[in-house]
Design an enzyme around this catalytic site. Structure first.
Site, PDB file in Angstrom:
ATOM      1  N   LYS A  81       1.188  -1.057   0.382  1.00 16.62           N
ATOM      2  CA  LYS A  81      -0.227   0.400  -0.257  1.00 16.62           C
ATOM      3  C   LYS A  81       0.606   1.059   0.313  1.00 16.62           C
ATOM      4  O   LYS A  81       2.134   1.071   0.500  1.00 16.62           O
ATOM      5  CB  LYS A  81      -1.294   0.135   1.344  1.00 16.62           C
ATOM      6  N   SER A 155      -8.759   2.506   3.205  1.00 12.71           N
ATOM      7  CA  SER A 155      -7.865   3.219   2.690  1.00 12.71           C
ATOM      8  C   SER A 155      -6.910   2.071   1.511  1.00 12.71           C
ATOM      9  O   SER A 155      -6.402   2.810   1.205  1.00 12.71           O
ATOM     10  CB  SER A 155      -6.434   4.146   3.239  1.00 12.71           C
ATOM     11  N   SER A 179      -9.514   0.569   7.341  1.00  7.62           N
ATOM     12  CA  SER A 179      -9.146   0.239   6.072  1.00  7.62           C
ATOM     13  C   SER A 179      -8.682  -0.739   5.406  1.00  7.62           C
ATOM     14  O   SER A 179      -7.746  -0.746   4.244  1.00  7.62           O
ATOM     15  CB  SER A 179      -7.509   2.011   5.863  1.00  7.62           C
TER      16      SER A 179
END
Length: 466
Positions: A81, A155, A179
């Site tokens: 990520k 996210s 997330s």
């Protein structure tokens, strides 16, 4: 999708270490898969040079031929990520002003690489990681592999979308308010928010001193199987003497957990975000599966859950200064044109105003919340319930409907381990996950229960994209 891109991380490692399949074949298959699905998904936003990946795979194959010791994720293609540093890649956290080539790996990434993982690149996030969708002005919007008109979430949405679609076997994500778990629910994969302190957060694009966010944020794995979550956790686990919140603690083995002795609490409505009919049905299926496997199941919910959003989202994320402090930080780094999700975050922050005395009271109430949750868990080992109130929504519903995250955010406040695993499908054909939460440091228990649900109810299924 090629067969290799459907296999779990553990299966791939077994094939590569045994010489049945070469690391080069595995990496090449995943690079080909990314080329096929990424145009529709926009999940991988900063690729590693493919020739560099193939060269690393060839070196891994040479180690097999020589009989050298092999790592636990020998040759495994992974992604990271874009909120943590990966040496040699242009990391940004979704923000043009933070874009810079990293000169070192985050601790979690370094540990995976040391065990043989091959990083294929960085995955998309909302700007500054602040959002319920992975959309920013730098790289654009990530789409859900089950329906590109819907969001994979945020996210860690780019990671979830790519892992779901077979572009990588494992990803490292982060979770400060759901997330990892919301994107896992939206895409039908498995995601773990471990006990806070298990995995060092050293190497953040945003800096390692996270201030008030530090007790609520953690790194964790996303994968297509629960067993792969344990594999990733076992490698990333343990302090690095750089993260002041990382602690040494026994990890445990999900295989050693006696399900028949577990006491399970379950509920649907947390007083904030009641689930829709599809989610109610899937959670009901999960509870029925566990009723035959565990010691007891009781319908009960901690009363403090109704305070979740006030304490975490409003008090910690938004703050009480009408957004002035965060806006000043953005101005200082030249971030003057926020993308959609960040602009919505700022809009909400401007509405929140409370005094320093009120801030102290709220921080005290966070500890009171944690104590109430611990008292509740005196009678239970596991909590099973909704991850999100609905399946993946159409785009542009992220932070606007932030209360959807309440079931997830509860365990950013507690810091307890929480797994989301797909347990069913909506009437529209979208995956639905169930959240399994265990006591602090009992990550193995949460993983064991999630593995049981995965085995009986099916877990990840290939998406239609590609």
């Amino acid at each position: 999708m090629t067969d290799l891109c459907r296999l779990s991380a553990r299966e791939l490692v077994d094939l590569m270490t045994g010489g049945t399949v070469s690391c080069r074949e595995v990496v090449a298959a995943h690079l080909e898969r990314i080329e096929a699905v990424n145009p529709a998904l926009n999940a991988l936003v900063v690729p590693t040079d493919p020739q560099q990946c193939l060269a690393a795979a060839a070196q891994a194959d040479e180690r097999v031929v020589r009989g050298d010791p092999l790592g636990r994720v020998h040759g495994l293609p992974i992604v990271v990520k874009d909120v943590m540093k990966v040496a040699g890649l242009e990391c940004s956290g979704g923000s043009p002003v933070l874009r810079a080539v990293a000169d070192e790996d985050a601790t979690a990434v370094a540990r995976l690489r040391a065990e043989g993982a091959i990083v294929l690149g960085l995955t998309n996030v909302p700007e500054m990681g602040r959002g319920g969708e992975s959309n920013n002005s730098l790289y654009g919007r990530t789409n859900n592999p089950f329906d590109v008109s819907r969001t994979p979430g945020g996210s860690s949405g780019g990671s979830a979308a790519l892992v779901c679609a077979g572009g990588a076997a494992l990803s490292v994500g982060s979770d400060a308010g759901g997330s990892i778990r919301q994107p896992s629910h939206n895409t039908g994969i498995a995601g773990l928010k471990p006990t806070h302190g298990r995995i060092p957060r050293t190497g953040s694009v945003f800096g390692d001193a996270l201030g008030i966010f530090a007790p609520f944020n953690c790194y964790g794995p996303l994968a297509r199987s629960v067993a792969d979550l344990q594999l990733g956790l076992s490698i990333m686990n343990g302090p690095d003497l750089r993260d002041p919140y990382a602690a040494p603690a026994p990890l445990g083995d999900p295989g050693d957990v006696d399900l028949s002795r577990l006491r399970v609490a379950t509920y649907l409505d947390d007083g904030v975000s009641p689930p829709g009919d599809d989610v109610v049905a899937v959670v009901g299926d999960a509870v029925r599966v566990l009723t035959d496997a565990v010691g007891s199941v009781e319908h009960n919910a901690p009363p403090c859950l109704e305070r979740t959003m006030n304490l975490l989202w409003e008090s910690v994320f938004l703050g009480g200064d009408r957004g002035e402090g965060f806006e000043a930080e953005l101005a200082a780094i030249g971030a003057t044109d926020p993308s959609e999700e960040l602009a919505e975050f700022l809009r909400q922050a401007r509405l929140v105003d409370f005094s320093l005395s009120e801030a102290r009271r709220r921080l005290t109430d966070i500890d009171a919340y944690r104590i109430e949750m611990l008292e509740f868990m005196a009678d239970y080992d596991v909590i099973v319930g909704p991850a999100m109130p609905t399946p993946a929504k159409p785009h542009h519903h992220g932070l606007i409907e932030i209360r959807d995250f309440s079931h997830l955010m509860a365990h950013n406040i507690t810091g307890w381990p929480a797994v989301v695993v797909r347990c069913g499908t909506s009437t529209e054909g979208l995956p639905i996950g169930v959240q399994v939460v265990a006591r602090p440091w009992q990550d193995a228990t949460a993983l064991a229960v999630a593995a049981r649900l995965e085995t009986v109810l099916g877990g990840w299924r290939p998406p239609p994209v590609g």
